[in-house]
Design a protein around this motif. Sequence first.
Motif, short mmCIF file in Angstrom:
data_model
loop_
_atom_site.label_atom_id
_atom_site.label_comp_id
_atom_site.label_asym_id
_atom_site.label_seq_id
_atom_site.Cartn_x
_atom_site.Cartn_y
_atom_site.Cartn_z
N SER A 132 0.84 -1.18 0.00
CA SER A 132 0.00 0.00 0.00
C SER A 132 0.88 1.23 0.00
N ALA A 133 0.44 2.30 -0.63
CA ALA A 133 1.24 3.52 -0.71
C ALA A 133 1.56 4.05 0.69
N LEU A 134 0.71 3.76 1.68
CA LEU A 134 0.96 4.26 3.02
C LEU A 134 1.79 3.30 3.86
N ALA A 135 1.93 2.03 3.43
CA ALA A 135 2.60 1.03 4.24
C ALA A 135 4.10 0.98 3.99
N GLY A 136 4.57 1.41 2.84
CA GLY A 136 5.96 1.23 2.46
C GLY A 136 6.89 2.33 2.93
N GLU A 137 8.14 1.98 2.95
CA GLU A 137 9.22 2.91 3.26
C GLU A 137 9.76 3.43 1.93
N LYS A 138 9.94 4.72 1.81
CA LYS A 138 10.49 5.29 0.58
C LYS A 138 11.94 4.86 0.46
N VAL A 139 12.33 4.42 -0.74
CA VAL A 139 13.72 4.06 -1.01
C VAL A 139 14.16 4.76 -2.29
N SER A 140 15.42 5.12 -2.33
CA SER A 140 16.00 5.65 -3.55
C SER A 140 17.50 5.40 -3.49
N GLY A 141 18.09 5.37 -4.64
CA GLY A 141 19.52 5.13 -4.69
C GLY A 141 20.09 5.53 -6.03
N TYR A 163 24.04 6.73 -19.99
CA TYR A 163 25.43 6.35 -20.20
C TYR A 163 26.28 7.62 -20.10
N ILE A 164 27.37 7.54 -19.34
CA ILE A 164 28.28 8.68 -19.20
C ILE A 164 29.55 8.46 -20.00
N SER A 165 29.75 7.27 -20.52
CA SER A 165 30.83 6.96 -21.45
C SER A 165 30.42 5.69 -22.18
N ALA A 166 31.26 5.22 -23.07
CA ALA A 166 30.93 4.00 -23.82
C ALA A 166 30.87 2.78 -22.91
N SER A 167 31.50 2.85 -21.73
CA SER A 167 31.57 1.67 -20.86
C SER A 167 30.99 1.87 -19.46
N GLU A 168 30.37 3.03 -19.17
CA GLU A 168 29.81 3.28 -17.85
C GLU A 168 28.45 3.95 -17.96
N TYR A 169 27.58 3.61 -17.02
CA TYR A 169 26.31 4.34 -16.94
C TYR A 169 25.93 4.54 -15.49
N GLU A 170 25.22 5.64 -15.24
CA GLU A 170 24.67 5.95 -13.92
C GLU A 170 23.21 5.53 -13.93
N LEU A 171 22.76 5.04 -12.79
CA LEU A 171 21.37 4.62 -12.67
C LEU A 171 20.82 5.12 -11.35
N GLU A 172 19.64 5.69 -11.37
CA GLU A 172 18.93 6.14 -10.17
C GLU A 172 17.61 5.39 -10.11
N TRP A 173 17.15 5.08 -8.89
CA TRP A 173 15.86 4.44 -8.72
C TRP A 173 15.19 4.99 -7.47
N ASN A 174 13.88 4.91 -7.46
CA ASN A 174 13.13 5.26 -6.26
C ASN A 174 11.83 4.50 -6.27
N GLY A 175 11.26 4.36 -5.09
CA GLY A 175 10.02 3.63 -4.95
C GLY A 175 9.70 3.36 -3.50
N GLU A 176 9.05 2.23 -3.25
CA GLU A 176 8.61 1.83 -1.92
C GLU A 176 9.17 0.46 -1.58
#
Length: 188
Positions: free
Chosen positions: A27-36, A160-173
């Motif tokens: 449930s939207a009220l039951a979860g803990e917000k996570v991001s990274g 992608y920040i170069s041909a061999s690396e990428y940054e990834l961000e996520w968020n949710g519950e």
Amino acid sequence: MTTVEYTKPMEMRLILLCLIGLIGCPSALAGEKVSGRALFLATPSTTIPIGADDEQHVLRHVAERGTQIEFTSSDSLKDCSLLRTGSCDLVRGKGTCYGYQIWVAPNGDRLVAKFSGVLLPETAADNNLPVTLLRGTWVYVRGSGKFVGVKGAGVYQGRYISASEYELEWNGELDRAPMAEPTNAKKD
């Protein structure tokens, strides 16, 4: 990294999946917000040329290791290493991707999230250089050890920040199920 706005259809798809029970969303009220945020080193991939509809149509499979740059909330994921494996169906560098992102705790406990999304080559507004963006949704599908019973879902974005690396961000519950009683416990 520049924040990418998500479209209403993508948000609606995630909400619809939660409502009809195809994924174990809390449930939207039951979860803990996570991001990274993490930095992934793109390893050599296996690419299979398809070429039937477009000579630049390929299927690509990758398995990559990531380093978490920051993680907010849920200290239990903070010191985990990251693995990401997936496949993409691409035509001229654009297409759909799906796979798994796995957090591995120092003691070996694992938390597995399934993701699906798109890979989009675009031109950066600030310098007119090509950039490849990643966008999609994720859902926790399995955990072991301290991650048993963890549920949750959210969105991710990256580039992608170069041909061999990428940054990834996520968020949710993230929602933790109550710990189950050990099966060998004696009952009075």
